[in-house]
Design a protein around this motif. Structure first.
Motif, PDB file in Angstrom:
ATOM      1  N   ARG A  75       0.832  -1.213   0.000  1.00 34.11           N
ATOM      2  CA  ARG A  75       0.000   0.000   0.000  1.00 34.11           C
ATOM      3  C   ARG A  75       0.863   1.258   0.000  1.00 34.11           C
ATOM      4  NH1 ARG A  75      -4.696  -1.765   4.373  1.00 34.11           N
ATOM      5  NH2 ARG A  75      -5.740  -3.291   3.012  1.00 34.11           N
ATOM      6  N   ILE A  76       1.959   1.229   0.751  1.00 31.56           N
ATOM      7  CA  ILE A  76       2.856   2.382   0.754  1.00 31.56           C
ATOM      8  C   ILE A  76       3.414   2.608  -0.646  1.00 31.56           C
ATOM      9  CG2 ILE A  76       5.108   3.213   1.557  1.00 31.56           C
ATOM     10  CD1 ILE A  76       4.477   1.907   4.261  1.00 31.56           C
ATOM     11  N   ALA A  92       5.783  12.762  -0.986  1.00 32.53           N
ATOM     12  CA  ALA A  92       4.928  11.610  -1.264  1.00 32.53           C
ATOM     13  C   ALA A  92       5.355  10.403  -0.429  1.00 32.53           C
ATOM     14  CB  ALA A  92       4.979  11.266  -2.753  1.00 32.53           C
ATOM     15  N   LEU A  93       6.662  10.197  -0.311  1.00 31.43           N
ATOM     16  CA  LEU A  93       7.181   9.098   0.498  1.00 31.43           C
ATOM     17  C   LEU A  93       6.801   9.278   1.974  1.00 31.43           C
ATOM     18  CD1 LEU A  93      10.702   8.785  -1.117  1.00 31.43           C
ATOM     19  CD2 LEU A  93       9.035   6.929  -0.971  1.00 31.43           C
ATOM     20  N   THR A  94       7.039  10.473   2.476  1.00 27.46           N
ATOM     21  CA  THR A  94       6.742  10.744   3.889  1.00 27.46           C
ATOM     22  C   THR A  94       5.253  10.585   4.175  1.00 27.46           C
ATOM     23  OG1 THR A  94       8.590  12.303   4.002  1.00 27.46           O
ATOM     24  CG2 THR A  94       6.930  12.439   5.735  1.00 27.46           C
ATOM     25  N   THR A  99       0.910   7.733   6.774  1.00 30.72           N
ATOM     26  CA  THR A  99      -0.466   7.248   6.685  1.00 30.72           C
ATOM     27  C   THR A  99      -0.565   5.802   7.146  1.00 30.72           C
ATOM     28  OG1 THR A  99      -1.011   8.736   4.865  1.00 30.72           O
ATOM     29  CG2 THR A  99      -2.378   6.772   5.115  1.00 30.72           C
ATOM     30  N   ARG A 100       0.400   4.979   6.734  1.00 29.79           N
ATOM     31  CA  ARG A 100       0.331   3.550   7.026  1.00 29.79           C
ATOM     32  C   ARG A 100       0.918   3.152   8.374  1.00 29.79           C
ATOM     33  NH1 ARG A 100      -3.901   2.120   4.456  1.00 29.79           N
ATOM     34  NH2 ARG A 100      -3.923   3.096   2.400  1.00 29.79           N
ATOM     35  N   TYR A 101       1.738   3.999   8.960  1.00 30.58           N
ATOM     36  CA  TYR A 101       2.346   3.657  10.243  1.00 30.58           C
ATOM     37  C   TYR A 101       1.769   4.439  11.423  1.00 30.58           C
ATOM     38  CZ  TYR A 101       6.065   0.556   8.631  1.00 30.58           C
ATOM     39  OH  TYR A 101       6.758  -0.511   8.125  1.00 30.58           O
ATOM     40  N   LEU A 188       5.155   8.366  17.253  1.00 28.29           N
ATOM     41  CA  LEU A 188       5.720   7.676  16.098  1.00 28.29           C
ATOM     42  C   LEU A 188       5.744   8.572  14.859  1.00 28.29           C
ATOM     43  CD1 LEU A 188       6.899   5.207  14.766  1.00 28.29           C
ATOM     44  CD2 LEU A 188       4.579   4.292  14.508  1.00 28.29           C
ATOM     45  N   PRO A 189       4.678   9.353  14.575  1.00 24.81           N
ATOM     46  CA  PRO A 189       4.741  10.248  13.405  1.00 24.81           C
ATOM     47  C   PRO A 189       5.928  11.208  13.478  1.00 24.81           C
ATOM     48  CG  PRO A 189       2.484  10.061  14.163  1.00 24.81           C
ATOM     49  CD  PRO A 189       3.333   9.380  15.191  1.00 24.81           C
ATOM     50  N   ASP A 190       6.178  11.784  14.650  1.00 22.85           N
ATOM     51  CA  ASP A 190       7.301  12.714  14.780  1.00 22.85           C
ATOM     52  C   ASP A 190       8.629  12.009  14.551  1.00 22.85           C
ATOM     53  OD1 ASP A 190       5.549  14.745  15.327  1.00 22.85           O
ATOM     54  OD2 ASP A 190       5.909  14.763  17.504  1.00 22.85           O
TER      55      ASP A 190
END
Length: 216
Positions: A75-76, A92-94, A99-101, A188-190
């Motif tokens: 999906r990533i 786009a990568l970030t 989104t998935r993690y 985790l996002p940070d």
């Protein structure tokens, strides 16, 4: 039946077996607790032999984690490949990774913090993103022949693994009786943003070279 069709059916059977094993592993882990699940139990629940199990997974932890992270890598990669052409590749990568993690579900939080072996298997699973992501980056750059896409994908996979390692290792509960289990802590996002950010200049440079090659 053609050779191509036989090969296709064989691959479908392998995928189905892998799915059955990882779903059986997760179900048993939730029912009994990860430490009370044996490889033989997983194989029996999936209707295959322990020998067949070993053709797909090297441990019970690997199978359990595979069930949790199933489809995430694909999906990533798909989201990176589908991002608008005008979007910066680094963004786009970030965005796809965040989104998935972001906000793992309760099942994931429970299992990846249940024991050090599960935590280690979860961290190792982060490397699975590399190959599908390399394909997506190569398509975005219009460059599937040089090592550039693979190097960038490997770097992103390493960044994700480092963020996860820090997230899971941020707090260690050493209270009596728990064996010093790792407890997920922090944002985790940070952490993901912080580990991916240093790669942005290299990603931007690759994107600029691709743009110049196409215009030239």
């Amino acid at each position: 039946m053609t050779t191509t069709r036989r090969t296709g059916l064989r691959e479908q059977k392998k995928r189905a077996t892998r799915v059955a094993l990882r779903e059986a592993a997760l179900g048993l882990a939730l029912e009994r607790g990860p430490d009370n699940v044996r490889v033989d139990d997983i194989a029996e629940a999936a209707g295959v032999s322990p020998r067949t199990y070993n053709n797909y997974f090297s441990s019970r932890e690997q199978a359990i984690v595979a069930a949790i992270t199933a489809e995430r890598e694909a999906r990533i990669a798909a989201e990176v490949a589908a991002a608008p052409a005008e979007d910066r590749l680094a963004d786009a990568l970030t965005d796809a990774i965040l989104t998935r993690y972001t906000e793992p579900g309760d099942t994931e939080r429970f299992l990846i913090t249940a024991s050090p072996p599960l935590r280690d298997a979860f961290l190792e699973a982060a490397t699975e993103i590399e190959h599908p992501l390399a394909d997506a980056i190569g398509l975005r750059l219009g460059d599937t022949t040089t090592p550039t896409a693979r190097v960038l994908a490997a770097s992103v996979a390493a960044a994700v693994r480092i963020a996860l390692h820090q997230w899971l290792g941020a707090t260690i509960d050493r209270s009596a009786g728990n064996g010093g289990l790792v407890i997920a802590s922090g944002s985790l996002p940070d952490l993901l943003r912080a580990t991916i950010a240093p790669l942005a200049p290299a990603i931007d440079a690759a994107e600029e070279r691709s743009r110049q090659a196409r215009s030239g």
